[in-house]
Structure formats: structure tokens, C-alpha cells
Design a protein around this motif. Structure first.
Motif, PDB file in Angstrom:
ATOM      1  N   SER A 211       0.841  -1.192   0.000  1.00 38.26           N
ATOM      2  CA  SER A 211       0.000   0.000   0.000  1.00 38.26           C
ATOM      3  C   SER A 211       0.877   1.242   0.000  1.00 38.26           C
ATOM      4  O   SER A 211       0.503   2.281  -0.557  1.00 38.26           O
ATOM      5  N   VAL A 214       1.838   1.855  -3.565  1.00 35.48           N
ATOM      6  CA  VAL A 214       0.697   2.393  -4.286  1.00 35.48           C
ATOM      7  C   VAL A 214       0.553   3.889  -4.005  1.00 35.48           C
ATOM      8  O   VAL A 214       0.457   4.707  -4.927  1.00 35.48           O
ATOM      9  N   SER A 215       0.594   4.252  -2.723  1.00 29.92           N
ATOM     10  CA  SER A 215       0.358   5.657  -2.393  1.00 29.92           C
ATOM     11  C   SER A 215       1.513   6.538  -2.861  1.00 29.92           C
ATOM     12  O   SER A 215       1.308   7.642  -3.363  1.00 29.92           O
ATOM     13  N   LEU A 247       1.263   1.634 -11.315  1.00 30.09           N
ATOM     14  CA  LEU A 247       0.243   1.821 -10.288  1.00 30.09           C
ATOM     15  C   LEU A 247      -0.807   0.719 -10.394  1.00 30.09           C
ATOM     16  O   LEU A 247      -1.213   0.119  -9.405  1.00 30.09           O
ATOM     17  N   ILE A 250       0.667  -2.766  -9.244  1.00 29.51           N
ATOM     18  CA  ILE A 250       0.954  -2.845  -7.808  1.00 29.51           C
ATOM     19  C   ILE A 250      -0.337  -2.729  -6.998  1.00 29.51           C
ATOM     20  O   ILE A 250      -0.495  -3.370  -5.959  1.00 29.51           O
ATOM     21  N   LEU A 251      -1.268  -1.962  -7.513  1.00 29.64           N
ATOM     22  CA  LEU A 251      -2.563  -1.863  -6.831  1.00 29.64           C
ATOM     23  C   LEU A 251      -3.258  -3.229  -6.822  1.00 29.64           C
ATOM     24  O   LEU A 251      -3.881  -3.618  -5.830  1.00 29.64           O
ATOM     25  N   ASP A 254      -1.519  -5.289  -4.223  1.00 28.18           N
ATOM     26  CA  ASP A 254      -1.914  -4.797  -2.902  1.00 28.18           C
ATOM     27  C   ASP A 254      -3.315  -5.280  -2.537  1.00 28.18           C
ATOM     28  O   ASP A 254      -3.552  -5.801  -1.450  1.00 28.18           O
ATOM     29  N   VAL A 297      -9.645   1.592  -4.547  1.00 24.09           N
ATOM     30  CA  VAL A 297      -9.230   0.455  -5.375  1.00 24.09           C
ATOM     31  C   VAL A 297     -10.101   0.286  -6.623  1.00 24.09           C
ATOM     32  O   VAL A 297      -9.607   0.309  -7.750  1.00 24.09           O
ATOM     33  N   SER A 325      -4.994   9.492  -9.198  1.00 26.29           N
ATOM     34  CA  SER A 325      -3.976   9.614  -8.151  1.00 26.29           C
ATOM     35  C   SER A 325      -4.602  10.135  -6.863  1.00 26.29           C
ATOM     36  O   SER A 325      -4.258   9.676  -5.771  1.00 26.29           O
ATOM     37  N   VAL A 328      -6.525   7.257  -5.227  1.00 23.48           N
ATOM     38  CA  VAL A 328      -5.643   6.294  -4.578  1.00 23.48           C
ATOM     39  C   VAL A 328      -5.110   6.871  -3.270  1.00 23.48           C
ATOM     40  O   VAL A 328      -5.081   6.194  -2.235  1.00 23.48           O
TER      41      VAL A 328
END
Ligand code: SF4
Ligand code: SF4
Lengths: 397, 254
Positions: A211, A214-215, A247, A250-251, A254, A297, A325, A328
Motif C-alpha cells: 500500500s 501504491v500511495s 500503479l 501494484i494496486l 496490494d 481500489v 492519483s 488512490v
């Protein structure tokens, strides 16, 4: 106003039974900010490292921005924790007399290692040559400032640049596991509390790590677009498309990890399951299902997924990336919220719940949290002014 | 008698760090499987305090909670307790109702009518003085510590008020003192024990439901009580080696 007013209100609205000492939530919004900000640091740094270690050309325009973003947030990362202490002036005790079995104590060292050894050094090696040049171009005070920043290593030979490059690369390689460690560690601070079934899971460090990525990636995407827009330059669409691809993947990882954790809980359904189920469906419904999963998500994944299949026009893409963005970033904030606050809403007796409202008027927590989130942007603006990535000489890597 | 507290100096830190890795391996090898109760102190001859509660004898008067607040200057607001009493009511429909109005100090009422009650009883709660205390483990500065007599204490002049120990205690026995910004908890009235006086709660209990004593002393009332009765500790699965024993503890009590 009575400082216990919100507690009396919580007391009046208790659901079921809660140990009396649990009515007051010990870790409030500030402690939500702490893993949030640390996560942004780790994520931004990992993006920078990806770019450097794997030489991903498309990400090049964000390299320095990622590093400076990481540094800006890193500088305040411990502030939410420190300002939350009952005795803030004693915080240094954690560093001079750490208790080695405490995850929180070790965090101080992981933090310092990361800040001093990894982040500052990497930036320094990356900018040293340019700072030498700038110290020659500028006059007076600024010339002096740049000279100080180079630590008087004024060599500009190609040989010295190659050395910078080599050491910088080495630091990046060391930096990746360090960034993993940094944020994995924050996860461990929660994951290692066996008293709390909502926190206590081996997955916690891994979930925190992903996470965080992601952030951080979302933040860099956002900052890159805004900064480029403010500089009245053209946004490199290839760059943002590539970031968004990362993104997206990886999201997915996650989200899968978090789902795995939840599925595991649901299937095992141990003694804490009943209370956690009520928690998630009740007090956390909005922050968990709507904000963390919906906004954080589902919306980004669907949008990015659709954009991969059918690419809209540049202008629309830009707007969508900006929205994604932000979504997220909001989603991950609520993820931290659900962990930190959610973990304290139910009683360790498993018989009931307390409640929590952010106190915007009398409580200092809200304003301090806001402050610690805003200050990094000012630091970043300053750093971008001092060390403008766009004025760097093209590096040799 | 001064508290022998392990203070963490810088030198210790360096020493400890080098011993840490080896220590972890050693402990995991040397620690044999033990019973969930910490009836014996692992080493040493001094006192090793424990507490026992005879649930059947507790009448829910909460004199213990009241006297504790008075003796130890615990804030009066109903959010801070070193010691409180819970009322459990299990209905014929298998519903468990728990309450503790102001820690029991405000007195208990029974909303369930008599013929619907399966069973009901009072459970006094306090720090379990765990032999493997999670609260001590997590304290970043070592302000939470165990005294040589097995009492979990806080050095308030050292505590930074991070609240980590409050999170780590599975039994909800700690709070952050709002006036001082540091952690506070039951000390088994350490200041009284030092003068050979009984803890306030023990003195206040009119029915003798509370017993405390030296687990190392095989003739102590506490030792014999645990030996002769069927006692259990709270949340044994967490392996805190709690030293607060409840006689005939119902499974519903968490
Ligand atoms: S009951 Fe809680 S405060 Fe007492 S020793 Fe155990 S973990 Fe620590
Ligand atoms: S609140 Fe105090 S005693 Fe508790 S963990 Fe933090 S520093 Fe240690």
C-alpha cells in the motif's frame, strides 16, 4: 469546554461492553498520519529506484521529483508520532536508550538509517556535480550555499562524475531493501501486537509495504503533473502512462494481499471473528467499503483498466490520471485509518465497541495532522527551487 | 526497598545489541514447554507476587475499585481505572451481557429478569502482572518494566507517553494519565508492599474475595488457594503467563 466531553459522548453511545480504559482511543488521527506519511516516502523512493536500477527510460523525468518528494515527507515523518506523545520532549530517549524488544524503538534507527544513509546520500551524489556548476554560476550567498551543499567536493572531471554515478547506483540498490524495511517495519509495529486481532497478522508488514508503494507512486504522479503544469511545460504522456501502468499492477497486488488477509480471517473465523465482522459491517462500513475499497481500489482499477484497453485522448487521460492519483491517495489514507482507528474501536473483551470522532474544534490532533501533511509540500517546493531537476545537466547514466 | 529497575544506558544498549542475536537463539532453545500459569518464578529466591480472585465471593460492591482510585490518585472520570468490576449475566438464550458502570463504582443493576437468567456473577479486573508481559515488551524506552518481585510497573519519570503499552495489554489494564501524559496502571500498591502493608483493594474487600501473596512460598495462602482450587487465567492462549488467577472462571469471561 470540558476536555472529556467527547469521551462522555462515546460513553453514552457505547455498543455492548468495552473495558473502561478502552473508551478513550489512545491513538488518534496523528497516528493515522504516521504510517500514511512514512508510506508515501517509501513508495516515492521505490518508484525512483525502479527507474534507476532497471533503467526505465520513461520514468526518467520523475526520478529527481520522486527523491525530493521522499525527502520532503521523510523530514516530517516522525513528527506525527512525536507530537502525539504525552511527553513529547522525551522523544529522544527512544534513540539514546532504546528498548530492543520494542518495534517502535527500532523504528527510530531504521528511520535514521534510511534518511541519513540512503536518501540524503543518494540525492547528494545525484546532485553533486550540478551543485558545483550552480555554485560557479550563482553569485554571493547562493554560490556559497551550493558550495556548502557540495561539502567542498568540487571536482567536475568525468572521472568524478562516473564515481558519483557508481556510488549513487550502489546506494539505490541498498536503498530498495531499506525502503522495504522502513515501511515493512511500520507494519510490524501494528502486526506484532498479539492483543489486537485486527492488527496481529504476519501479512501486516507486506500489506503496508504494497500500500505504501501504491500511495507513493500515486503521489509522484500527482506531483509530477501539477509541477509540470505550473512550470507551463508539456506533461510527458509516455511518463504518466508508464507510471499508471505500475500503479495498476501494484494496486492489484496490494488488493490481492489485503483480500487474502480478509479471506483468511473469514475462513478461519477464530474467536475474534464475530466482533471484527460487526466492526467492518458497522463502524467501518463507510471508511472500509466505500472509501478504502470503492474509492481507493475499484474506481482506479476500473478506470486504468479501461484506459489500457481503449486509450482516450491525451487531455482526458491527464484529467483521469489526476483523479486516479487523488482517489488512490484518499483510499490509502482510509486504509491507514481503518487499521489504526478500526483496531481501537472494538473492545479486546470482544463484547462491544466505542466510537471516535475527529475533534476539529478543541482537539489539537486534527490541526496537527493537517499541518504535518501540508508542510512536506512546502519543503518540496523549496527543494525544487533549490535543486531544480529540470536545470540539471543531463547525467551520464 | 528501592525498585531495582533495569535502566537502559547507552552502554547497555551496545552490549545488549551484540548479545541480542545470540540471546534470541538461546532463549528459544532453553525455554521448555511450560504450563500456561506462571506459578513459579523462573529464577531467584525473592518474593514472586501473584493474585487470586474467588469469583463466587465477589458481591460487586466495587469497594476495591473505589479504594484503588483513592489510594493511587487515579482520575475520577469513568475512563481511567487500575481496578474495576464487571458484571456478567448469561441469559437462558445464551446471550452474554457484560456491564461495568463507572467500573462498578456507581453500583450495579440487573436489567434481566430473574427467570431469564441462566447465571450471573461479578468479575473484578486489574493488572494480571503477567510474567511475560506484552506491555513491557513493546515499551520503546523501557519505562515499563517488571520488578524483581514480578510486578509490572511504569517509571513515570521516564515514560514518553506513546501509548504503545496501552495497545499491547490484552486486558485493558492501562491508560494514559491525562494530567501527566504518561502511562499508568495497577502497581499492586507497590508503595504499600514496601512498607509491609497490604494493597488497598485487598484491604477494602469485605468478603475476602481477593488474595495476593508470594508464589514462591509454598505455604502462602495464595499458593495453597491455587493448588486446592480449579483456577484459570484470562486469555491463556496469548501466553502472557498471567499471575492473576480466577477460581472457577467461566469461559465467557474475556
Ligand atoms: S495485564 Fe496488561 S498491564 Fe498488566 S502486566 Fe499484563 S499486559 Fe501488562
Ligand atoms: S506509554 Fe510509556 S510505559 Fe507505555 S510504552 Fe510508551 S513509553 Fe513505555
Amino acid at each position: 469546554m470540558n476536555k472529556y466531553e467527547s469521551l462522555y459522548e462515546a460513553l453514552a453511545n457505547l455498543d455492548g461492553y468495552i473495558y473502561p480504559n478502552e473508551i478513550a482511543l489512545n491513538w488518534d488521527l496523528l497516528i493515522v498520519m504516521y504510517p500514511y506519511i512514512t508510506g508515501l516516502v517509501a513508495g516515492a523512493f521505490i518508484l525512483a529506484s525502479l527507474n534507476r536500477v532497471f533503467a526505465i527510460k520513461a520514468l526518467r523525468p520523475t526520478y529527481e521529483i520522486s527523491l525530493l518528494t521522499a525527502l520532503s515527507f521523510m523530514l516530517v515523518a516522525t513528527m506525527p508520532l512525536i507530537t502525539h506523545l504525552g511527553q513529547p520532549w522525551r522523544f529522544y530517549e527512544m534513540l539514546v536508550t532504546p528498548h530492543l524488544t520494542s518495534a517502535m524503538a527500532i523504528f527510530g534507527f531504521v528511520y535514521l538509517w534510511y534518511l541519513m544513509v540512503v536518501l540524503l546520500l543518494e540525492i547528494w551524489f545525484d546532485y553533486r556535480y550540478d551543485m558545483v556548476i550552480w555554485s560557479k554560476q550563482k553569485k554571493g550567498f547562493m554560490s556559497f550555499v551550493y558550495k556548502v551543499l557540495t561539502l567542498w567536493v568540487l571536482d567536475t572531471s568525468p572521472q568524478s562524475r562516473r564515481t558519483d554515478e557508481k556510488i549513487g547506483y550502489f546506494i539505490t540498490v541498498v536503498g530498495i531493501p531499506s525502503a522495504f524495511l522502513l515501511h515493512g517495519y511500520v507494519g510490524f509495529i501494528f502486526g506484532s501486537i498479539k492483543a489486537n486481532p485486527w492488527w496481529s497478522t504476519v501479512m501486516m508488514p507486506v500489506i503496508f509495504l504494497f500500500s505504501a508503494m501504491v500511495s507513493g507512486i500515486a503521489l509522484v504522479m500527482f506531483i509530477y503533473m501539477v509541477v509540470t503544469y505550473l512550470r507551463k511545460q508539456k506533461i510527458d504522456m509516455n511518463t504518466v502512462d508508464t507510471i499508471s501502468k505500475y500503479l495498476f499492477y501494484i494496486l492489484i497486488i496490494d488488493f490481492s494481499l489485503e483480500s487474502l488477509d480478509q479471506i483468511h480471517r473469514i475462513y478461519e473465523a477464530d474467536e475474534s471473528f464475530d466482533i471484527l465482522k460487526i466492526l467492518v459491517h458497522g463502524k467501518l462500513f463507510f471508511t472500509f467499503f466505500i472509501m478504502q475499497i470503492g474509492v481507493g481500489v475499484i474506481i482506479p482499477l476500473l478506470t486504468m483498466g479501461t484506459m489500457m484497453i481503449k486509450k482516450p485522448r491525451e487531455k482526458i487521460r491527464k484529467i483521469l490520471y489526476l483523479i486516479i492519483s487523488i482517489c488512490v491517495l484518499v483510499g490509502i489514507f482510509y486504509m491507514r485509518w481503518n487499521v489504526v482507528i478500526g483496531g481501537q474501536l472494538f473492545s479486546k473483551s470482544f463484547y462491544g465497541f466505542t466510537s471516535y470522532k475527529v475533534d476539529m474544534i478543541s482537539g489539537s490532533g486534527f490541526w496537527l495532522s493537517l499541518l504535518w501533511f501540508i508542510i512536506p509540500f512546502f519543503i518540496l517546493a523549496f527543494l525544487l527551487w533549490l535543486l531544480p531537476p529540470w536545470k540539471k545537466k543531463e547525467s551520464i547514466h | 526497598m528501592a525498585i531495582k529497575k533495569e535502566n537502559f544506558s547507552r552502554r547497555d544498549f551496545i552490549k545488549n545489541s551484540s548479545m541480542f542475536a545470540g540471546g534470541v537463539v538461546l532463549v528459544s532453545l532453553l525455554n521448555p514447554l511450560k504450563v500456561v500459569y506462571a506459578t513459579k518464578k523462573p529464577k531467584g529466591k525473592g518474593k514472586w507476587y501473584g493474585i487470586a480472585i474467588d469469583i463466587e465471593k465477589c458481591i460487586g460492591c466495587a469497594n476495591c475499585a473505589r479504594s484503588c482510585k483513592a489510594e493511587n490518585g487515579v482520575p475520577n472520570e469513568p475512563f481511567f481505572f487500575r481496578n474495576w468490576v464487571e458484571q456478567y449475566t448469561i441469559t437462558n438464550d445464551d446471550e452474554v451481557k457484560v456491564s461495568s458502570p463507572n467500573g462498578g463504582i456507581d453500583g450495579f443493576t440487573q436489567p434481566v429478569s430473574d427467570d431469564e437468567i441462566y447465571k450471573t456473577f461479578f468479575v473484578p479486573k486489574m493488572c494480571n502482572h503477567c510474567a511475560i508481559s506484552p506491555c513491557t515488551q513493546v515499551c520503546p524506552v523501557g519505562a515499563s518494566f517488571e520488578s524483581p518481585e514480578g510486578i509490572a510497573l511504569v517509571d513515570k519519570s521516564y515514560c514518553i507517553g506513546c501509548g504503545y503499552c496501552v495497545q499491547a495489554c490484552p486486558y485493558g489494564c492501562r491508560y494514559i494519565d491525562p494530567a501527566q501524559g504518561v502511562a499508568d496502571k495497577c502497581t499492586l500498591c507497590y508503595h504499600r508492599l514496601e512498607k509491609d502493608l497490604d494493597p488497598a483493594c485487598m484491604m477494602a474487600c469485605p468478603t475476602g474475595a481477593r488474595i495476593y501473596g508470594d508464589l514462591n512460598d509454598k505455604t502462602s495462602e495464595l499458593y495453597l488457594f491455587i493448588k486446592e482450587n480449579n483456577c484459570a487465567v484470562l486469555k491463556p492462549q496469548l501466553n502472557t503467563k498471567s499471575k492473576l488467577y480466577y477460581k472457577d472462571l467461566s469461559q465467557e469471561v474475556h
